[in-house]
Scaffold this motif. Structure first.
Motif, PDB file in Angstrom:
ATOM      1  N   TYR A   4       0.828  -1.204   0.000  1.00  0.00           N
ATOM      2  CA  TYR A   4       0.000   0.000   0.000  1.00  0.00           C
ATOM      3  C   TYR A   4       0.869   1.264   0.000  1.00  0.00           C
ATOM      4  O   TYR A   4       1.757   1.420   0.839  1.00  0.00           O
ATOM      5  CB  TYR A   4      -0.893  -0.048   1.248  1.00  0.00           C
ATOM      6  CG  TYR A   4      -1.691   1.187   1.465  1.00  0.00           C
ATOM      7  CD1 TYR A   4      -2.505   1.705   0.457  1.00  0.00           C
ATOM      8  CD2 TYR A   4      -1.641   1.868   2.683  1.00  0.00           C
ATOM      9  CE1 TYR A   4      -3.246   2.854   0.665  1.00  0.00           C
ATOM     10  CE2 TYR A   4      -2.385   3.001   2.896  1.00  0.00           C
ATOM     11  CZ  TYR A   4      -3.182   3.493   1.884  1.00  0.00           C
ATOM     12  OH  TYR A   4      -3.906   4.627   2.086  1.00  0.00           O
ATOM     13  N   GLU A  20     -20.074  10.763  -8.493  1.00  0.00           N
ATOM     14  CA  GLU A  20     -20.873  10.669  -7.254  1.00  0.00           C
ATOM     15  C   GLU A  20     -22.235  11.346  -7.404  1.00  0.00           C
ATOM     16  O   GLU A  20     -23.194  10.983  -6.745  1.00  0.00           O
ATOM     17  CB  GLU A  20     -20.119  11.317  -6.081  1.00  0.00           C
ATOM     18  CG  GLU A  20     -19.020  10.445  -5.523  1.00  0.00           C
ATOM     19  CD  GLU A  20     -18.346  11.053  -4.299  1.00  0.00           C
ATOM     20  OE1 GLU A  20     -19.031  11.655  -3.465  1.00  0.00           O
ATOM     21  OE2 GLU A  20     -17.113  10.931  -4.198  1.00  0.00           O
ATOM     22  N   GLY A  39      -7.259  12.799   6.048  1.00  0.00           N
ATOM     23  CA  GLY A  39      -6.663  11.738   6.842  1.00  0.00           C
ATOM     24  C   GLY A  39      -6.676  10.416   6.111  1.00  0.00           C
ATOM     25  O   GLY A  39      -7.316  10.270   5.062  1.00  0.00           O
ATOM     26  N   ASN A  40      -5.946   9.477   6.690  1.00  0.00           N
ATOM     27  CA  ASN A  40      -5.867   8.128   6.134  1.00  0.00           C
ATOM     28  C   ASN A  40      -6.640   7.198   7.064  1.00  0.00           C
ATOM     29  O   ASN A  40      -6.299   7.083   8.245  1.00  0.00           O
ATOM     30  CB  ASN A  40      -4.390   7.711   6.048  1.00  0.00           C
ATOM     31  CG  ASN A  40      -4.215   6.358   5.410  1.00  0.00           C
ATOM     32  OD1 ASN A  40      -5.165   5.574   5.305  1.00  0.00           O
ATOM     33  ND2 ASN A  40      -3.007   6.062   4.984  1.00  0.00           N
ATOM     34  N   ILE A  41      -7.649   6.530   6.543  1.00  0.00           N
ATOM     35  CA  ILE A  41      -8.521   5.735   7.413  1.00  0.00           C
ATOM     36  C   ILE A  41      -7.840   4.475   7.977  1.00  0.00           C
ATOM     37  O   ILE A  41      -8.425   3.776   8.799  1.00  0.00           O
ATOM     38  CB  ILE A  41      -9.855   5.378   6.714  1.00  0.00           C
ATOM     39  CG1 ILE A  41      -9.619   4.545   5.446  1.00  0.00           C
ATOM     40  CG2 ILE A  41     -10.647   6.643   6.404  1.00  0.00           C
ATOM     41  CD1 ILE A  41     -10.884   3.894   4.919  1.00  0.00           C
ATOM     42  N   GLU A  59     -14.459  12.223 -10.291  1.00  0.00           N
ATOM     43  CA  GLU A  59     -15.044  11.486  -9.171  1.00  0.00           C
ATOM     44  C   GLU A  59     -16.286  12.218  -8.642  1.00  0.00           C
ATOM     45  O   GLU A  59     -17.322  11.603  -8.373  1.00  0.00           O
ATOM     46  CB  GLU A  59     -13.983  11.324  -8.070  1.00  0.00           C
ATOM     47  CG  GLU A  59     -14.478  10.767  -6.747  1.00  0.00           C
ATOM     48  CD  GLU A  59     -15.098   9.374  -6.841  1.00  0.00           C
ATOM     49  OE1 GLU A  59     -14.724   8.607  -7.737  1.00  0.00           O
ATOM     50  OE2 GLU A  59     -15.978   9.078  -5.995  1.00  0.00           O
ATOM     51  N   TYR A 117      -6.266  10.370  -6.795  1.00  0.00           N
ATOM     52  CA  TYR A 117      -7.577  11.005  -6.549  1.00  0.00           C
ATOM     53  C   TYR A 117      -7.515  12.519  -6.715  1.00  0.00           C
ATOM     54  O   TYR A 117      -8.497  13.131  -7.140  1.00  0.00           O
ATOM     55  CB  TYR A 117      -8.171  10.568  -5.200  1.00  0.00           C
ATOM     56  CG  TYR A 117      -9.059   9.364  -5.430  1.00  0.00           C
ATOM     57  CD1 TYR A 117     -10.333   9.505  -5.962  1.00  0.00           C
ATOM     58  CD2 TYR A 117      -8.588   8.080  -5.202  1.00  0.00           C
ATOM     59  CE1 TYR A 117     -11.136   8.403  -6.234  1.00  0.00           C
ATOM     60  CE2 TYR A 117      -9.390   6.972  -5.478  1.00  0.00           C
ATOM     61  CZ  TYR A 117     -10.658   7.143  -5.991  1.00  0.00           C
ATOM     62  OH  TYR A 117     -11.448   6.059  -6.283  1.00  0.00           O
ATOM     63  N   THR A 151     -13.325   2.331  -1.216  1.00  0.00           N
ATOM     64  CA  THR A 151     -12.174   2.901  -0.503  1.00  0.00           C
ATOM     65  C   THR A 151     -11.333   1.812   0.172  1.00  0.00           C
ATOM     66  O   THR A 151     -10.100   1.812   0.055  1.00  0.00           O
ATOM     67  CB  THR A 151     -12.657   3.931   0.551  1.00  0.00           C
ATOM     68  OG1 THR A 151     -13.536   4.854  -0.092  1.00  0.00           O
ATOM     69  CG2 THR A 151     -11.506   4.665   1.183  1.00  0.00           C
ATOM     70  N   VAL A 155     -17.909   3.209   2.032  1.00  0.00           N
ATOM     71  CA  VAL A 155     -18.391   2.561   0.810  1.00  0.00           C
ATOM     72  C   VAL A 155     -17.738   3.185  -0.427  1.00  0.00           C
ATOM     73  O   VAL A 155     -17.083   4.214  -0.348  1.00  0.00           O
ATOM     74  CB  VAL A 155     -19.939   2.620   0.683  1.00  0.00           C
ATOM     75  CG1 VAL A 155     -20.603   1.773   1.759  1.00  0.00           C
ATOM     76  CG2 VAL A 155     -20.457   4.051   0.690  1.00  0.00           C
ATOM     77  N   GLY A 156     -17.955   2.532  -1.575  1.00  0.00           N
ATOM     78  CA  GLY A 156     -17.436   3.069  -2.831  1.00  0.00           C
ATOM     79  C   GLY A 156     -16.049   2.557  -3.150  1.00  0.00           C
ATOM     80  O   GLY A 156     -15.340   3.159  -3.963  1.00  0.00           O
ATOM     81  N   GLY A 205     -13.370   7.811   3.866  1.00  0.00           N
ATOM     82  CA  GLY A 205     -13.138   7.821   2.417  1.00  0.00           C
ATOM     83  C   GLY A 205     -14.388   8.360   1.734  1.00  0.00           C
ATOM     84  O   GLY A 205     -14.863   7.812   0.759  1.00  0.00           O
ATOM     85  N   ASP A 240     -11.116  12.026   4.255  1.00  0.00           N
ATOM     86  CA  ASP A 240     -10.639  11.577   2.944  1.00  0.00           C
ATOM     87  C   ASP A 240      -9.158  11.918   2.824  1.00  0.00           C
ATOM     88  O   ASP A 240      -8.675  12.879   3.429  1.00  0.00           O
ATOM     89  CB  ASP A 240     -11.443  12.234   1.812  1.00  0.00           C
ATOM     90  CG  ASP A 240     -11.354  11.435   0.521  1.00  0.00           C
ATOM     91  OD1 ASP A 240     -12.308  10.699   0.213  1.00  0.00           O
ATOM     92  OD2 ASP A 240     -10.307  11.511  -0.169  1.00  0.00           O
ATOM     93  N   ILE A 241      -8.466  11.127   1.997  1.00  0.00           N
ATOM     94  CA  ILE A 241      -7.015  11.280   1.857  1.00  0.00           C
ATOM     95  C   ILE A 241      -6.631  12.352   0.834  1.00  0.00           C
ATOM     96  O   ILE A 241      -5.512  12.839   0.828  1.00  0.00           O
ATOM     97  CB  ILE A 241      -6.387   9.905   1.481  1.00  0.00           C
ATOM     98  CG1 ILE A 241      -4.913   9.847   1.851  1.00  0.00           C
ATOM     99  CG2 ILE A 241      -6.604   9.576   0.002  1.00  0.00           C
ATOM    100  CD1 ILE A 241      -4.324   8.448   1.772  1.00  0.00           C
ATOM    101  N   GLY A 282     -15.135  10.869  -0.097  1.00  0.00           N
ATOM    102  CA  GLY A 282     -15.168  11.486  -1.423  1.00  0.00           C
ATOM    103  C   GLY A 282     -15.681  12.920  -1.383  1.00  0.00           C
ATOM    104  O   GLY A 282     -15.454  13.652  -0.407  1.00  0.00           O
TER     105      GLY A 282
END
Ligand SMILES: C[S@@+](CC[C@H](N)C(=O)[O-])C[C@H]1O[C@@H](n2cnc3c(N)ncnc32)[C@H](O)[C@@H]1O
Length: 262
Positions: free
Chosen positions: A3, A23, A99-101, A19, A12, A121, A118-119, A51, A72-73, A53
């Motif tokens: 990762y 959505e 942030g990073n989940i 994106e 992204y 991530t 969802v989606g 995440g 979201d990242i 979006g």
């Protein structure tokens, strides 16, 4: 593959506008998880949208609950989320955080009563998938609902064969089967899950599974923006009748579980 968060962030940032458009458009991949969110969300809920979006789900949820925190990242995605949230008049109810989940250390244990991821991530987290699910469960209260999705292994392989050059996809399909991964962008790989793998991760993290769904099951494409507007609701209603059938689980591109923290 290992990762690399910076590669996901860059990818992204580059496709942020696309994106955001996706959505906002009609697609079963977006609408079906939204229907499950509506089914389980309560007015008293404090929600984490992990995440999240460009904020379309967060806006929908904020209209029916107490508060939403969107993490979201991608800074570019978050800029679009801020604009969407402002236009919806919901800046007071939605908190946006970069942030990073995989590490939700900024949140206390049991801070949220409803956790959504969802989606697809989760799939970007590769080998950090288990750690991420543990983090999502850690910040959820006992009894909280979690809606956690990923890309489906069978759904993705089936989709490969529905491309115009289907006969050339066999080697890719075999590779995807063996590695459980596909390349989504430069340096960005996504982990594909089977139903058993996703449910096992949630159960191991201390959840019970309430429902499992995958979508789209009725159509092969995961993009239905050109589907006639007046028929979209009917298509969605029919999809909702099929998406939880045990014999079809995993068939859709997107796979998700509704779980409860025990
Ligand atoms: C396909 S979009 C889904 C957006 C939204 N959840 C939805 O369903 O419409 C995936 C989002 O996850 C974000 N993302 C990817 N990896 C992430 C990570 N490790 N932490 C936080 N956000 C991440 C991306 O920036 C992107 O906005």
């Amino acid at each position: 593959m290992t990762y690399k968060p910076e590669a996901v962030r860059k990818a992204y940032d580059e496709i942020a506008e696309k994106e955001d458009k996706f959505e906002k458009e009609f697609s079963l991949r977006n609408q079906v998880p939204r229907e499950f969110i509506k089914k389980y969300l309560k007015p008293s809920d404090n929600v984490l949208d992990a995440g999240g979006g460009s904020g379309i789900n967060a806006i929908m949820m904020a209209r029916g609950c107490k508060r939403v925190t969107l993490v979201d990242i991608s800074p570019k995605i978050l800029e679009l989320a801020a604009t969407n949230i402002q236009e919806a008049g919901l800046t007071e109810k939605i908190n946006i955080m970069e942030g990073n989940i995989a590490d939700l250390g900024q949140f206390r244990e049991a801070e949220f009563s409803f956790v959504v991821c969802v989606g697809g991530t989760l799939s970007y987290l590769l080998e950090k998938g288990q750690q991420t699910i543990q983090e999502l469960v850690r910040v959820a209260k006992r009894g909280a609902t979690l809606i956690i999705g990923c890309d489906s292994k069978f759904g993705f392989v089936r989709w490969l064969f529905n491309q115009s050059d289907a006969e050339n996809q066999l080697e890719s399909a075999i590779e995807v089967y063996d590695t459980n991964e596909y390349q989504a962008a430069e340096g960005v790989f996504a982990r594909l899950y089977t139903v058993n793998e996703l449910t096992r991760l949630l159960e191991d993290a201390g959840c019970e599974i309430i429902e499992i769904a995958s979508t789209p099951t009725l159509v092969d494409s995961w993009e239905q923006s050109s589907y006639p507007k007046e028929k979209q609701r009917k298509l969605l209603d029919l999809e909702l009748k099929f998406c939880c059938l045990p014999e079809l689980l995993g068939m859709g591109h997107h796979l998700f579980c509704i779980a409860r923290k025990m």
